[in-house]
Design a protein around this motif. Structure first.
Motif, PDB file in Angstrom:
ATOM      1  N   LYS A 299     -18.439  22.457   6.460  1.00 48.12           N
ATOM      2  CA  LYS A 299     -17.110  23.034   6.656  1.00 48.12           C
ATOM      3  C   LYS A 299     -16.194  22.124   7.479  1.00 48.12           C
ATOM      4  O   LYS A 299     -15.070  22.490   7.799  1.00 48.12           O
ATOM      5  CB  LYS A 299     -17.233  24.396   7.346  1.00 48.12           C
ATOM      6  CG  LYS A 299     -18.087  25.393   6.567  1.00 48.12           C
ATOM      7  CD  LYS A 299     -18.328  26.656   7.368  1.00 48.12           C
ATOM      8  CE  LYS A 299     -19.276  27.602   6.638  1.00 48.12           C
ATOM      9  NZ  LYS A 299     -19.582  28.821   7.443  1.00 48.12           N
ATOM     10  N   VAL A 300     -16.702  20.957   7.831  1.00 45.60           N
ATOM     11  CA  VAL A 300     -15.940  20.010   8.640  1.00 45.60           C
ATOM     12  C   VAL A 300     -15.432  18.883   7.754  1.00 45.60           C
ATOM     13  O   VAL A 300     -16.145  18.409   6.870  1.00 45.60           O
ATOM     14  CB  VAL A 300     -16.824  19.422   9.772  1.00 45.60           C
ATOM     15  CG1 VAL A 300     -16.082  18.334  10.526  1.00 45.60           C
ATOM     16  CG2 VAL A 300     -17.271  20.527  10.714  1.00 45.60           C
ATOM     17  N   SER A 301     -14.208  18.453   7.975  1.00 45.35           N
ATOM     18  CA  SER A 301     -13.650  17.335   7.215  1.00 45.35           C
ATOM     19  C   SER A 301     -12.951  16.368   8.158  1.00 45.35           C
ATOM     20  O   SER A 301     -12.490  16.746   9.232  1.00 45.35           O
ATOM     21  CB  SER A 301     -12.661  17.824   6.156  1.00 45.35           C
ATOM     22  OG  SER A 301     -11.541  18.448   6.757  1.00 45.35           O
ATOM     23  N   VAL A 302     -12.899  15.100   7.736  1.00 41.25           N
ATOM     24  CA  VAL A 302     -12.194  14.069   8.500  1.00 41.25           C
ATOM     25  C   VAL A 302     -10.790  13.934   7.926  1.00 41.25           C
ATOM     26  O   VAL A 302     -10.611  13.744   6.720  1.00 41.25           O
ATOM     27  CB  VAL A 302     -12.931  12.719   8.432  1.00 41.25           C
ATOM     28  CG1 VAL A 302     -12.132  11.629   9.132  1.00 41.25           C
ATOM     29  CG2 VAL A 302     -14.311  12.853   9.062  1.00 41.25           C
ATOM     30  N   GLY A 303      -9.779  14.044   8.789  1.00 38.52           N
ATOM     31  CA  GLY A 303      -8.400  14.016   8.344  1.00 38.52           C
ATOM     32  C   GLY A 303      -7.820  12.617   8.297  1.00 38.52           C
ATOM     33  O   GLY A 303      -8.400  11.652   8.803  1.00 38.52           O
ATOM     34  N   ASN A 304      -6.648  12.518   7.691  1.00 40.84           N
ATOM     35  CA  ASN A 304      -5.912  11.263   7.618  1.00 40.84           C
ATOM     36  C   ASN A 304      -5.458  10.860   9.021  1.00 40.84           C
ATOM     37  O   ASN A 304      -4.817  11.646   9.717  1.00 40.84           O
ATOM     38  CB  ASN A 304      -4.695  11.444   6.698  1.00 40.84           C
ATOM     39  CG  ASN A 304      -3.927  10.156   6.475  1.00 40.84           C
ATOM     40  OD1 ASN A 304      -4.249   9.117   7.050  1.00 40.84           O
ATOM     41  ND2 ASN A 304      -2.920  10.222   5.636  1.00 40.84           N
ATOM     42  N   ILE A 305      -5.789   9.636   9.449  1.00 38.42           N
ATOM     43  CA  ILE A 305      -5.442   9.219  10.811  1.00 38.42           C
ATOM     44  C   ILE A 305      -3.994   8.733  10.914  1.00 38.42           C
ATOM     45  O   ILE A 305      -3.489   8.509  12.005  1.00 38.42           O
ATOM     46  CB  ILE A 305      -6.384   8.112  11.331  1.00 38.42           C
ATOM     47  CG1 ILE A 305      -6.284   6.857  10.469  1.00 38.42           C
ATOM     48  CG2 ILE A 305      -7.811   8.624  11.391  1.00 38.42           C
ATOM     49  CD1 ILE A 305      -7.073   5.677  11.023  1.00 38.42           C
ATOM     50  N   ARG A 306      -3.323   8.614   9.793  1.00 39.09           N
ATOM     51  CA  ARG A 306      -1.925   8.174   9.806  1.00 39.09           C
ATOM     52  C   ARG A 306      -1.047   9.321  10.284  1.00 39.09           C
ATOM     53  O   ARG A 306      -1.194  10.458   9.859  1.00 39.09           O
ATOM     54  CB  ARG A 306      -1.509   7.742   8.402  1.00 39.09           C
ATOM     55  CG  ARG A 306      -0.068   7.270   8.261  1.00 39.09           C
ATOM     56  CD  ARG A 306       0.147   6.766   6.834  1.00 39.09           C
ATOM     57  NE  ARG A 306       1.533   6.370   6.598  1.00 39.09           N
ATOM     58  CZ  ARG A 306       2.476   7.194   6.163  1.00 39.09           C
ATOM     59  NH1 ARG A 306       2.182   8.461   5.943  1.00 39.09           N
ATOM     60  NH2 ARG A 306       3.699   6.770   5.959  1.00 39.09           N
ATOM     61  N   SER A 307      -0.127   9.038  11.201  1.00 43.24           N
ATOM     62  CA  SER A 307       0.751  10.072  11.724  1.00 43.24           C
ATOM     63  C   SER A 307       1.587  10.677  10.604  1.00 43.24           C
ATOM     64  O   SER A 307       2.065   9.967   9.716  1.00 43.24           O
ATOM     65  CB  SER A 307       1.667   9.485  12.804  1.00 43.24           C
ATOM     66  OG  SER A 307       2.359  10.500  13.474  1.00 43.24           O
TER      67      SER A 307
END
Length: 299
Positions: free
Chosen positions: A51-59
């Motif tokens: 249920k965990v995801s890594v998000g886009n690090i770009r602002s």
């Protein structure tokens, strides 16, 4: 030569720079990411697995002037956004990082105009202070909460939580004396294989992390890039400490080396750079470099 330096069999690279941080904590290393979330949120494996995801690090929603605004690590879990930032030589001011997590929380509402469910942001500042800064920032973990503005006080909520971590404090702490959540902070400071093995014996989800860190630590070319990154950071800190050429900051008090430059020299020595290389970049004699290293190591 820097290119010829390699770590000893029992030594590991510390997590002090962006390159190694991103290589160890990313969307390809979900066991490690889920373990981080478990510890930070104090929840169970069955609650977060898958249920965990890594998000886009770009602002998000950047202007033409914001091209280089990137976060270190963004993790999404249910209605929570966790931003983990690694800060070298932090001075206790985190306005930029606060703006980043605020940007994420605000944009979670702008997309689709959803206001029916509270989105919470958690900013984790992992701080490597210099020795002098470390004395002035002795708090290990400080949490500050912005409460959700609501008249319903039966279930208080927060909008953004700040967790500031003094990694220098955890580096010198024994693993067995740490609380459950504190093991996370200790992980970022480990430089000995024996210490990491002790943690992995209990934290099975870190097996892949352990293998990858050991592999990177044995890679001579990778270590060279890490040392180059640290060296560049150290030299920038000295330039900043001088105040820039325009201010004409004069080095020359006592033995000609100010405390910040001494710390830079000791950092390079701890990174296994040769005395000759240290003397070259510090613009001092080999004899003076040896004297400083001997004096600072004994303090």
């Amino acid at each position: 030569m820097v290119n010829e330096i390699e770590l000893k069999e029992t030594e590991l690279l510390e997590i002090r720079g962006d390159r190694i941080f991103h290589d160890l904590f990313n969307e390809q290393e979900m066991d490690t990411i889920e373990w981080l979330v478990m510890k930070i949120l104090d929840c169970k494996y069955e609650d977060i697995h898958g249920k965990v995801s890594v998000g886009n690090i770009r602002s998000i929603n950047m202007t033409k002037d914001d091209k280089e605004k990137y976060l270190d690590l963004v993790v999404n879990y249910k209605n929570q956004i966790i931003d983990i930032e690694l800060n070298n030589n932090a001075n206790g001011e985190y306005l930029r990082n606060a703006c980043y997590i605020g940007n994420r929380v605000i944009n979670s509402y702008l997309v689709g105009s959803r206001y029916d469910k509270l989105t919470q942001g958690i900013l984790v500042n992992l701080n490597w202070f210099t020795e002098s800064e470390n004395k002035n920032n002795s708090e290990t973990v400080v949490e500050e909460i912005w409460e959700y503005p609501s008249l319903k006080k039966d279930k208080p909520e927060y909008l953004i939580k700040f967790i500031n971590v003094n990694l220098g404090m955890y580096k010198n702490m024994c693993y067995t004396s740490l609380k459950e959540k504190e093991i996370v902070w200790k992980l970022f400071t480990i430089s000995k294989k024996e210490e990491l093995d002790k943690i992995v014996m209990k934290e099975k989800m870190l097996k892949n992390y352990c293998k990858k860190l050991q592999r990177l630590s044995k890679d001579k070319e990778y270590c060279r890039m890490i040392w180059d990154e640290r060296l560049e950071e150290n030299l920038r800190n000295v330039d900043s400490y001088r105040g820039g050429k325009s201010e004409g900051y004069e080095l020359g008090k006592n033995d000609g080396i100010e405390q910040n430059k001494k710390e830079m020299i000791l950092n390079m020595y701890n990174d296994n750079l040769s005395i000759e290389t240290i003397a070259k970049y510090a613009n001092i004699s080999v004899e003076k470099a040896k004297k400083i290293i001997s004096s600072e190591s004994n303090n």
